[in-house]
Design an enzyme around this catalytic site. Structure first.
Site, PDB file in Angstrom:
ATOM      1  N   ASP A  44      -6.036  -1.378   3.723  1.00 49.15           N
ATOM      2  CA  ASP A  44      -6.268  -0.142   4.472  1.00 49.15           C
ATOM      3  C   ASP A  44      -7.738   0.242   4.526  1.00 49.15           C
ATOM      4  O   ASP A  44      -8.580  -0.336   3.824  1.00 49.15           O
ATOM      5  CB  ASP A  44      -5.437   1.005   3.862  1.00 49.15           C
ATOM      6  CG  ASP A  44      -5.472   1.032   2.337  1.00 49.15           C
ATOM      7  OD1 ASP A  44      -6.365   0.385   1.756  1.00 49.15           O
ATOM      8  OD2 ASP A  44      -4.626   1.698   1.724  1.00 49.15           O
ATOM      9  N   ASN A  51       2.909   9.498  -5.368  1.00 47.57           N
ATOM     10  CA  ASN A  51       4.088   9.808  -4.542  1.00 47.57           C
ATOM     11  C   ASN A  51       4.790   8.529  -4.081  1.00 47.57           C
ATOM     12  O   ASN A  51       5.633   8.564  -3.203  1.00 47.57           O
ATOM     13  CB  ASN A  51       3.682  10.667  -3.335  1.00 47.57           C
ATOM     14  CG  ASN A  51       2.636   9.976  -2.464  1.00 47.57           C
ATOM     15  OD1 ASN A  51       2.293   8.812  -2.690  1.00 47.57           O
ATOM     16  ND2 ASN A  51       2.139  10.681  -1.467  1.00 47.57           N
ATOM     17  N   HIS A 105       3.288   5.972  -2.619  1.00 44.23           N
ATOM     18  CA  HIS A 105       2.719   5.296  -1.447  1.00 44.23           C
ATOM     19  C   HIS A 105       2.161   3.933  -1.836  1.00 44.23           C
ATOM     20  O   HIS A 105       1.693   3.728  -2.950  1.00 44.23           O
ATOM     21  CB  HIS A 105       1.687   6.173  -0.710  1.00 44.23           C
ATOM     22  CG  HIS A 105       0.374   6.355  -1.399  1.00 44.23           C
ATOM     23  ND1 HIS A 105      -0.229   7.574  -1.562  1.00 44.23           N
ATOM     24  CD2 HIS A 105      -0.490   5.464  -1.963  1.00 44.23           C
ATOM     25  CE1 HIS A 105      -1.392   7.429  -2.174  1.00 44.23           C
ATOM     26  NE2 HIS A 105      -1.569   6.159  -2.427  1.00 44.23           N
ATOM     27  N   GLU A 131       2.684   6.667   3.391  1.00 43.40           N
ATOM     28  CA  GLU A 131       3.071   7.872   2.668  1.00 43.40           C
ATOM     29  C   GLU A 131       4.582   8.092   2.783  1.00 43.40           C
ATOM     30  O   GLU A 131       5.221   7.546   3.685  1.00 43.40           O
ATOM     31  CB  GLU A 131       2.351   9.079   3.295  1.00 43.40           C
ATOM     32  CG  GLU A 131       0.836   8.971   3.299  1.00 43.40           C
ATOM     33  CD  GLU A 131       0.225   9.259   1.943  1.00 43.40           C
ATOM     34  OE1 GLU A 131       0.968   9.491   0.972  1.00 43.40           O
ATOM     35  OE2 GLU A 131      -1.012   9.271   1.851  1.00 43.40           O
TER      36      GLU A 131
HETATM   37  C1  F6R Z   1      -5.689   1.325  -1.920  1.00 35.16           C
HETATM   38  C2  F6R Z   1      -4.360   1.740  -1.629  1.00 35.16           C
HETATM   39  C3  F6R Z   1      -3.649   2.836  -2.359  1.00 35.16           C
HETATM   40  C4  F6R Z   1      -3.832   2.819  -3.864  1.00 35.16           C
HETATM   41  C5  F6R Z   1      -3.085   3.966  -4.518  1.00 35.16           C
HETATM   42  C6  F6R Z   1      -3.269   4.006  -6.015  1.00 35.16           C
HETATM   43  O1  F6R Z   1      -6.100   0.294  -1.040  1.00 35.16           O
HETATM   44  O2  F6R Z   1      -3.839   1.196  -0.743  1.00 35.16           O
HETATM   45  O3  F6R Z   1      -2.276   2.733  -2.047  1.00 35.16           O
HETATM   46  O4  F6R Z   1      -3.384   1.593  -4.371  1.00 35.16           O
HETATM   47  O5  F6R Z   1      -3.506   5.182  -3.972  1.00 35.16           O
HETATM   48  O6  F6R Z   1      -4.591   4.334  -6.283  1.00 35.16           O
HETATM   49  P1  F6R Z   1      -5.168   4.333  -7.767  1.00 35.16           P
HETATM   50  O7  F6R Z   1      -5.215   2.899  -8.185  1.00 35.16           O
HETATM   51  O8  F6R Z   1      -6.535   4.928  -7.623  1.00 35.16           O
HETATM   52  O9  F6R Z   1      -4.230   5.140  -8.596  1.00 35.16           O
END
Ligand code: F6R
Length: 250
Positions: free
Chosen positions: A67, A136, A138, A143
């Site tokens: 992303d 959450n 995701h 989301e």
């Molecule tokens: C990042 C991504 C997000 C993260 C998620 C967890 O490319 O796609 O889905 O993997 O927000 O983030 P952290 O590792 O910071 O808890």
């Protein structure tokens, strides 16, 4: 699904890096699906260390990232392109032209999403997709919602994700409101999936994702249907799932 429990963040990072290394060693021209966020930083650090020792080469690897924020150029220090350059790409022998991150500055996001899907198809699909998981549930920027989005698409970030990511920006107002993300279908097409989780604050969502009902309200729960998922977590993040009696390897 295989679950590996590691004592702490460092152990989790090392184990995840081991799995990625094994993939690269077994298939030097593999396609790695990569993630940003705080969880995989230690994994990338470990890969760089092994590269510096001469144990690993990324010379033939292609990569596709999950992303990118809409509206941030790759030079912005909070863009995911910048994250990948500074945490991994600048430190190993991967060819920059073999690395792919959605273009957050594309004038036509729909066309960019289509192009990105084509890039993945032309590469023959992803061999190993690395994923972190949001509080959450995701994955990528998929989301909680009513349907699993299939392909790369433009998404409005939820208030909880904006809140979680504001720590990286000067203020909440600076957090982009949209992102381009692979879809759940794009992720599920990967041959193998490696999920990394760390910290007690992830324990509940890990349990809901892997032991709860499969629902787009917990996007990561779809991973229960993937035939080759490895979950690597530290003890804190796996505390709740272990209470469900799932088999965990050390
Ligand atoms: C990042 C991504 C997000 C993260 C998620 C967890 O490319 O796609 O889905 O993997 O927000 O983030 P952290 O590792 O910071 O808890």
């Amino acid at each position: 699904m295989r679950i590996y429990e590691c004592a702490d963040y460092q152990g989790m990072s090392r184990r995840a890096a081991n799995i990625i290394s094994a993939q690269v060693i077994q298939k030097p021209d593999c396609v790695l699906g990569l993630a940003t966020g705080s969880t995989p930083i230690g994994t990338y650090k470990q890969l760089v260390e092994w590269y510096n020792k001469g144990d690993l080469s990324f010379a033939e690897v292609h990569s596709v990232n999950l992303d990118e924020y809409r509206g941030l150029p790759g030079t912005h220090d909070q863009s995911y392109r910048y994250f990948m350059q500074t945490n991994l790409f600048d430190h190993v022998d991967i060819k920059v032209e073999n690395t792919n991150v959605p273009n957050g500055m594309a004038e036509d996001p729909a066309a960019e999403c289509q192009r990105y899907e084509q890039v993945m198809a032309d590469l023959g699909g992803i061999d190993l997709q690395l994923l972190g998981m949001g509080h959450n549930g995701h994955i990528g920027f998929n989301e909680p919602c009513d349907d699993f989005p299939l392909i790369t698409h433009l998404v409005d970030l939820t208030a909880s994700t904006i809140d979680a990511n504001k720590r990286f920006f000067a203020s909440e107002a600076d957090v982009p409101r949209q992102a381009l993300t692979m879809g759940i279908g794009s992720i599920m097409k990967a041959k193998k999936i490696l999920v990394v989780v760390s910290g007690a604050d992830k324990a509940d969502i890990v349990r809901r994702a892997f032991c709860g009902p499969i629902t787009p309200q917990v996007p990561a729960s779809i991973l229960q249907l993937h035939p080759d998922v490895t979950l690597v977590g530290d003890s804190a993040a796996l505390a709740e799932i272990k209470k469900e009696g799932v088999k965990v390897c050390g």
